[in-house]
Scaffold this motif. Structure first.
Motif, PDB file in Angstrom:
ATOM      1  N   UNK A 131       0.822  -1.260   0.162  1.00 51.96           N
ATOM      2  CA  UNK A 131      -0.057  -0.017   0.080  1.00 51.96           C
ATOM      3  C   UNK A 131       0.809   1.312  -0.151  1.00 51.96           C
ATOM      4  N   UNK A 132       1.840   1.259   0.808  1.00 55.70           N
ATOM      5  CA  UNK A 132       2.857   2.498   0.895  1.00 55.70           C
ATOM      6  C   UNK A 132       3.331   2.716  -0.545  1.00 55.70           C
ATOM      7  N   UNK A 133       3.812   1.800  -1.290  1.00 54.24           N
ATOM      8  CA  UNK A 133       4.337   1.623  -2.301  1.00 54.24           C
ATOM      9  C   UNK A 133       3.534   2.288  -3.306  1.00 54.24           C
ATOM     10  N   UNK A 134       2.087   2.066  -3.484  1.00 49.90           N
ATOM     11  CA  UNK A 134       1.205   2.398  -4.333  1.00 49.90           C
ATOM     12  C   UNK A 134       0.864   3.981  -3.933  1.00 49.90           C
ATOM     13  N   UNK A 135       0.764   4.297  -2.820  1.00 50.56           N
ATOM     14  CA  UNK A 135       0.570   5.660  -2.413  1.00 50.56           C
ATOM     15  C   UNK A 135       1.690   6.690  -2.764  1.00 50.56           C
ATOM     16  N   UNK A 136       3.036   6.083  -2.623  1.00 50.82           N
ATOM     17  CA  UNK A 136       4.043   6.585  -2.996  1.00 50.82           C
ATOM     18  C   UNK A 136       4.066   7.190  -4.540  1.00 50.82           C
ATOM     19  N   UNK A 137       3.671   6.412  -5.489  1.00 51.04           N
ATOM     20  CA  UNK A 137       3.556   6.619  -6.693  1.00 51.04           C
ATOM     21  C   UNK A 137       2.210   7.365  -7.263  1.00 51.04           C
ATOM     22  N   UNK A 138       1.521   7.588  -6.348  1.00 49.45           N
ATOM     23  CA  UNK A 138       0.093   8.153  -6.819  1.00 49.45           C
ATOM     24  C   UNK A 138       0.394   9.513  -7.848  1.00 49.45           C
ATOM     25  N   UNK A 139       1.327  10.435  -7.469  1.00 50.51           N
ATOM     26  CA  UNK A 139       1.509  11.639  -8.053  1.00 50.51           C
ATOM     27  C   UNK A 139       2.004  11.295  -9.743  1.00 50.51           C
ATOM     28  N   UNK A 140       2.951  10.095  -9.379  1.00 50.90           N
ATOM     29  CA  UNK A 140       3.302   9.714 -10.967  1.00 50.90           C
ATOM     30  C   UNK A 140       2.579   9.118 -11.771  1.00 50.90           C
ATOM     31  N   UNK A 141       1.614   8.534 -11.199  1.00 52.79           N
ATOM     32  CA  UNK A 141       0.536   8.048 -12.010  1.00 52.79           C
ATOM     33  C   UNK A 141      -0.570   8.932 -12.598  1.00 52.79           C
ATOM     34  N   UNK A 142      -1.156   9.983 -11.711  1.00 52.43           N
ATOM     35  CA  UNK A 142      -1.884  11.163 -12.041  1.00 52.43           C
ATOM     36  C   UNK A 142      -1.377  12.374 -11.143  1.00 52.43           C
TER      37      UNK A 142
END
Length: 377
Positions: A131-142
């Motif tokens: 979950x922390x991995x996903x949350x950390x890349x949110x600005x990269x995804x959108x």
């Protein structure tokens, strides 16, 4: 002369225990097939997302292991100490130590209880890291883009006022801010202890499974999917993300003044998260995503769980929910609508999770049943 082969024998008690352990574990993992499948799919998605962004999911998973290894035995010891105090101070049996040891052997440290807890004990650190991995890349995804609109919606819903302005007469005093800040940061401990409590609970299997479905699905669907679509930083980062005047500058200025009297931990945490974001690092508790508020969503799940457990617990959780909701706004973490969305989303997922849990465990309450005697998944 024919060779005599001596076959070692296994003592009957040991054989019985071995079979009980094997049966209990097999039944427990079968009954947790739904949550295990959800988390397994999430882990696979995390490996793919990490590889696509040059990040190691194994590193993310390892973030929580030291904390997990320390907190689990400590929290179990606290729970047992609380129960020992309950026996001594409330029940007051003639031989309290004997009564406690009896319950420890026959109620708490049973094969069935340990087996039912094992699947979620194994899942949680893995889930938290991905979950922390996903949350950390949110600005990269959108990239962050929704902050101006959320600030406008907040004002529209609150009769032209920013919600933090409405709360300022109540909490615009350094000591009040300190109390609210403490309550907001205390959130981790209920999150942890409710998880441990439900992991080992045998009281209501349907409610327990409903809680874990809600826990995993809320973090995945709202903490990742919805948060990625509605990518936003929150009021504390508004001035860094949006060109033009910052409507939250007065709030941040007040928090800075309050910090001179009592340390406002939110300011330090907000600075650390921005540093992690700027450096592209994955750190414990890292990642920026305002919509929806996962603090508020999870505490509202505590409210729903609490009222299903005991009325007094439900009201206590509801009071804490209100404090966390107001704290999320006053401490500039969230727009008010982030919290509203979190509570509404948690309610919907709780309802759906109840339907999922009922597929294998009909809704019931009352006496705990051994793992091996329940209906399988």
């Amino acid at each position: 002369m024919p060779e005599i082969v001596v076959t070692p024998t296994v003592p009957a008690p040991a054989l019985t225990w071995g079979r009980r352990i094997q049966t209990a574990l097999a039944t427990s993992f079968r009954q947790h097939a739904g949550p295990i499948g959800i988390v397994a799919g999430f882990l696979v998605a995390g490996f793919v997302a990490g590889a696509a962004h040059g990040l190691s999911p194994l590193t993310a998973i390892g973030l929580y292991m030291p904390t997990y290894i320390k907190f689990l035995p400590f929290s179990l010891a606290l729970i047992l100490a609380w129960h020992a105090s309950y026996i001594i101070l409330v029940l007051r049996p003639g031989r309290p130590l004997t009564a406690f040891v009896h319950e420890l052997r026959n109620e708490y440290l049973t094969i069935e209880r340990l087996a039912v807890a094992l699947p979620v004990l194994l899942l949680m650190p893995l889930f938290g890291g991905v979950f922390t991995l996903f949350k950390s890349i949110i600005p990269t995804l959108n990239p962050f883009s929704w902050d101006p609109l959320f600030a406008q919606w907040d004002a529209w819903l609150h009769f032209g006022y920013a919600p933090w302005e409405l709360l300022q007469p109540l909490f615009g005093h350094p000591f009040a801010t300190r109390v609210l800040n403490w309550l907001y940061n205390f959130w981790f401990f209920p999150l942890w202890f409710v998880w441990v409590w439900q992991a080992f609970s045998l009281r209501d299997r349907h409610l327990r499974l409903q809680y874990f479905y809600s826990l995993f699905l809320t973090w995945i669907l709202f903490g990742v999917v919805v948060a990625t679509y509605f990518s936003s930083g929150g009021p504390c980062y508004y001035g860094r993300l949006v060109d033009g005047p910052d409507p939250f500058a007065p709030l941040m200025g007040y928090l800075g003044i309050a910090n001179e009297q009592y340390e406002v931990w939110a300011l330090m945490a907000q600075g650390l998260l921005w540093d992690y974001y700027s450096a592209g690092e994955i750190q414990l508790g890292g990642g920026i995503a305002a919509m929806p508020s996962m603090h508020v969503a999870m505490v509202f799940i505590f409210v729903l769980l609490g009222f299903r457990t005991a009325r007094w617990l439900g009201w206590l959780c509801l009071a804490y929910f209100v404090a966390v909701l107001m704290g999320s706004v006053h401490l500039a973490w969230h727009y008010a609508i982030d919290g509203y969305a979190g509570a509404i989303g948690a309610t919907v997922i709780w309802w759906g999770s109840g339907r999922l849990a009922a597929l294998t465990h009909p809704r019931q309450s009352g006496r705990a049943l051994p793992v091996s005697s329940e209906s399988g998944a």
